[in-house]
Design an enzyme around this catalytic site. Sequence first.
Site, short mmCIF file in Angstrom:
data_model
loop_
_atom_site.label_atom_id
_atom_site.label_comp_id
_atom_site.label_asym_id
_atom_site.label_seq_id
_atom_site.Cartn_x
_atom_site.Cartn_y
_atom_site.Cartn_z
N SER A 94 -58.00 4.59 -26.45
CA SER A 94 -59.30 5.41 -27.24
C SER A 94 -60.60 5.41 -26.36
O SER A 94 -60.16 4.19 -25.32
CB SER A 94 -59.43 3.53 -28.00
OG SER A 94 -60.78 3.63 -28.55
N GLY A 95 -61.19 5.85 -26.53
CA GLY A 95 -62.39 6.23 -25.33
C GLY A 95 -62.55 6.80 -23.87
O GLY A 95 -63.44 7.18 -23.87
N THR A 143 -61.86 13.06 -28.92
CA THR A 143 -62.97 13.79 -30.16
C THR A 143 -63.38 14.29 -29.45
O THR A 143 -64.30 15.70 -30.06
CB THR A 143 -63.33 12.19 -31.39
OG1 THR A 143 -62.49 10.93 -31.13
CG2 THR A 143 -63.68 12.83 -32.64
N ASN A 196 -64.57 1.78 -27.64
CA ASN A 196 -65.50 2.98 -27.52
C ASN A 196 -66.26 2.58 -28.70
O ASN A 196 -66.08 2.43 -30.13
CB ASN A 196 -64.30 4.32 -28.36
CG ASN A 196 -64.90 5.12 -28.06
OD1 ASN A 196 -65.82 5.95 -28.17
ND2 ASN A 196 -64.20 6.24 -28.60
N SER A 226 -64.86 5.23 -32.09
CA SER A 226 -63.62 5.53 -31.67
C SER A 226 -63.48 5.62 -33.08
O SER A 226 -63.53 5.29 -34.25
CB SER A 226 -63.46 3.44 -31.79
OG SER A 226 -62.03 4.08 -31.84
N SER A 227 -62.35 7.27 -33.14
CA SER A 227 -61.87 7.82 -34.03
C SER A 227 -60.30 5.96 -34.79
O SER A 227 -59.85 6.04 -33.84
CB SER A 227 -60.81 8.85 -34.59
OG SER A 227 -61.84 9.51 -32.93
N GLY A 286 -53.60 7.98 -28.01
CA GLY A 286 -52.69 8.03 -27.15
C GLY A 286 -51.11 6.38 -27.08
O GLY A 286 -52.06 5.07 -28.25
N GLU A 288 -50.84 3.51 -26.71
CA GLU A 288 -51.52 2.01 -26.81
C GLU A 288 -50.83 0.55 -26.19
O GLU A 288 -50.25 0.31 -26.92
CB GLU A 288 -52.57 1.80 -28.13
CG GLU A 288 -53.60 1.41 -27.75
CD GLU A 288 -54.54 1.80 -29.13
OE1 GLU A 288 -55.27 2.85 -29.66
OE2 GLU A 288 -54.18 0.02 -30.58
#
Length: 1081
Positions: free
Chosen positions: A164-165, A169, A214, A217-218, A441, A443
């Site tokens: 994340s981050g 995206t 993030n 974050s998605s 990804g 985690e």
Amino acid sequence: MNGFLQKEAEDVIWRCFLSHVSLSKADVQFTHTHTHTQAGGPSGQSLEDRCNRILRNMEASLTARDRVGIQDFVLLDAYTSETAFLDNLRKRFHENLIYTYIGTLLVSVNPYKELDIYSKKQMDTYMGVNFFELPPHIYALADNVFRTMLSEFNNHFILISGESGAGKTEASKKILQFYAVSCPSTRVLNNVRDRLLLSNPVLEAFGNAKTLKNDNSSRFGKYMDIQFDQQGGAVGGHILSYLLEKSRVVHQNHGERNFHIFYQLVEGGEDDLLLWLGLQRNCQQYSYLVQGDCAKVSSINDRSDWKTVRKALSVIDFSEADVEHLFGIIASVLHLGNIRFDTDALGYATLSNNQEMHWVSKLLGIPAQVLQHGLTHRKIEAKTEEVFSPFSVDHAVYARDALAKAIYGRTFTWLVNKINESLVNKDSSRKTVIGLLDIYGFEVLNVNSFEQFCINYCNEKLQQLFIELTLKSEQEEYHLEGIEWEPVPYFNNKIICDLVEEKYRGIISILDEECLRPGEATDLTFLEKMEETMGGHPHFVTHKLADQKTRKTMDRGDFRLLHYAGEVTYCVVGFLDKNNDLLYRNGKEVMRRSKNAIITHCFPTTEPDSKRRPETVVTQFKSSLVGLTEILMSKEPWYVRCIKPNEAKQPGRFDDVLVRHQVKYLGLMEHLRVRRAGFAYRRKYEIFLQRYKALCPDTWPNWRGSAAEGVQRLIKHLGYKSDEYKMGRTKIFIRHPKTLFATEDAFQECKHRLATRIQAKYKGYRVKGDFQKQKEAATRIETCWRGLMARKEREKRAWAAKVIKKFIKGFMTRHQPIGADNSEYLMYVRQNYLTRLKDNLPKTVLHRDAWLTPPPIMHEVSQILKQVYIRHLVRKYVGGISPQRKAQLMLKLQASVIFKGKKESYPFSVSRPFLDTRIGTDNISIKVLQMIRQEQLKTSVPVVKYDRNGFRPRLRQLIFTMEAAYLVEEAKIKQRIEFISLKGVSVSDLSDNFLIFHVSCEDKKKGDLVLQCDHLFEALTKLSVIVSNQNFIRVVQGSVRFDIQPGREGFVDFKSGQESMVYRAKNGHLMVESTRNKTRM
Ligand SMILES: Nc1ncnc2c1ncn2[C@@H]1O[C@H](COP(=O)(O)OP(=O)(O)OP(=O)(O)O)[C@@H](O)[C@H]1O
Ligand SMILES: [Mg+2]
């Protein structure tokens, strides 16, 4: 001509650069790795700019690679060393080089700052360029995928993964933007393009949220298909979403927010919209928005994002009614979150405030009582009847949150479908597809729960896919190239996938079983079941199963999986609950009563009733992953692995530990190992030869044979050993990077020399061009000038011919009366004659006979002119004569009357002018002068007097006065002859100058005078004037008789002889011989 030369020059330089040196874009690569400045393609920039750029690149390139590490990890010598890998990544990151390849996989490190590498110019640079010819870039990958798709007409996907981050995206947006610019565009295509682009802000608003990691974050996995027609136009799209994090709707950790759309609506929504939705412009009012205690974030501008979303919704075909219903749902979730429950007397839940209920009821179009009942009761189905059991407060809160999650989750699914409808391509012709997978990804958190389990399972599946696809393609490539397959040492994670998903025995099966089985199933029973089933599995361990040392690192409720990327310890707490994701059955029924079109759509009456338990979350996820795998397996894979350099979201910071962790969990080392298992480097013969042909005299500048033979010759020259490379059918395979580097270094050195040669050639060409230009210009001027002159000459000749013709005709008709044929000629003749006459006029009256002979027609005119002119001359002459001269001339006239034609020597005297006197008074004796004073001296002349007897000559002066002639010897007057006594004067007709004065008898004291005088004519003429008688001068022939004394005669005989002589002849005569004049008389 100018433009042509310029074009020609450009062609030459480009031909030189591209065909001979082949360093064009490849060289740009090296500079770019360092500076990331723009490199324009052959279009758009001036020739000079392009040459300068290439030269600059050539200079910078040698050291560039050393300074910024290696652009492709495959070429890393120590490819098994994580440290070397990290060093390279760090080195490049600090130079703002965030992209590095592992073969065709792109590693991207989040720069956390805006880099100037995403401009339109950059896109142009990367468009249509071979993958390895420019520095690594997301555009290079996107372009390569696109072009491969077009040329091979097959489907592709780009898997973008990372923490994340890490920038997944952003990467997917960059790719989309690249396609938006690079694909062909028409009005229809642009419409699709806009929808594809604008689906992003909408999905981000509903599916992204601020998390600790993030700010954007998605919270769902996204797979987006872009469909292309055969020309590469983006004609449609389709989006699949995975595992939306619904729990965020009702709960956020500290420092995190709910999905952006809630804040955007409250902050940015128009006043009347908020009024209609019953919302206040204050996030703090809504319990679903404040649990993380950070409703306001500096990096997020909810108001402007709201505007973007509203605009995007209208572009992607959302009607006003859709929008109204959509925000009705969002608002009702906020209202739901504010519903509080009290405990009634029986300990059951009742609603504490009807206000919120009212709004939910209004917005969702569900009667308030139905809603209220649904939130506080649960429906239990007995064998024959249905009974409602009231909730406790906790249950009610749980049911409320479940409802809120369900509403939001299903609305999100509806939204995705709605976007898909607007992206659908109705044309049935065959399309190719590029899929973009932006998915979480691996985690690993401090505490890992059900979500991490799903995510990591997903990553295991994707790794499986990668191994299969990569190894398959590697094997295929070897097969195609006719190279023997060498087994690749790599870790196959199938064992872990099986551990998770195997039927009946896998973790998912056990979890579902625990969720579905009757009886008291808990998270711990699930753990025990796992221990029972998979105890002893090398990739599974629990506190109970672990050895002493491992046990210390685990809690009792934990299980640990040894993923391909590393170990992850999961806490089982909440696994069952999250997997069940139960929405009480009457909750669904209540929703089905809704008048809100979206809710009606999301909770269809056709949904299978809850007699059968719905599929668990993990099973749904597993199925969707199977679906995804199927989708991906049929396509060609491309990978973007995103890395987050630090947790603080700061630019320029590279946290080694954090990155090392990600390198491991992203499986990058594993990927590299697979890539390097065979040959580190492979390239098509043509490309390899093109780049390095300058290194071998046989292949430079052009190789005439096949590319493979050329490469063979080249590497033989370079001294490659047989185990360092293999020759495939179309490619050369190089085993070790160092072999390639040695070649590259040699090329770097060599190309400076080449550049100089090319420069020289180009300069020569330019100069030659200039020279040719000048030469052509000179020739052109010369031609023009010559033409002009020739035309003039021709005109002149034509004119001359005409004139000559006319002249001839005029000449031939000159005697005819004046007419058209001869008028000009005659005019000319006249003019010509007059002109000539003007120049040849007689100078004096004496030359009057030298008159120019006139042409016949001028005869008369000539006569008149002559007369006039002669008269003019005479007048002029006469006018110019002085009285003295006139007197002289009168004398001359007199002389002419007397002598002309009579005496032989006369003509010679004509030109000799007469003088007043021949003896000045100074030379006459004063005495004589006094004696003759009264008689007026007229003239005097020296003479020779011959004695009458002996004829001896004596010098005397002969002086004439008005009355007499005196013969004077100095002061003595020897003889005075009065004119009245002068009978006459005789002269001979010859050329002598003797004169004989005949004196009358009475005066003959002395006899006649025989004189010789040089000025005979002058003296006699004057004498005749003085005596006014010209007849007394006689010109005689032969001899003259004279009186020596009265009665005594003497003779003077005259004759012509050889020379002039005077002597006394034998006969006593005075003989005067004179030379005969041959000239005319
Ligand atoms: N190429 C880039 N250039 C500049 N900034 C970037 C880039 N990539 C990412 N960022 C920054 O990092 C932030 C996080 O990126 P992004 O949202 O793409 O991460 P993500 O991998 O999608 O994370 P998540 O899994 O949470 O969705 C972005 O908001 C942006 O500020
Ligand atoms: Mg994201």
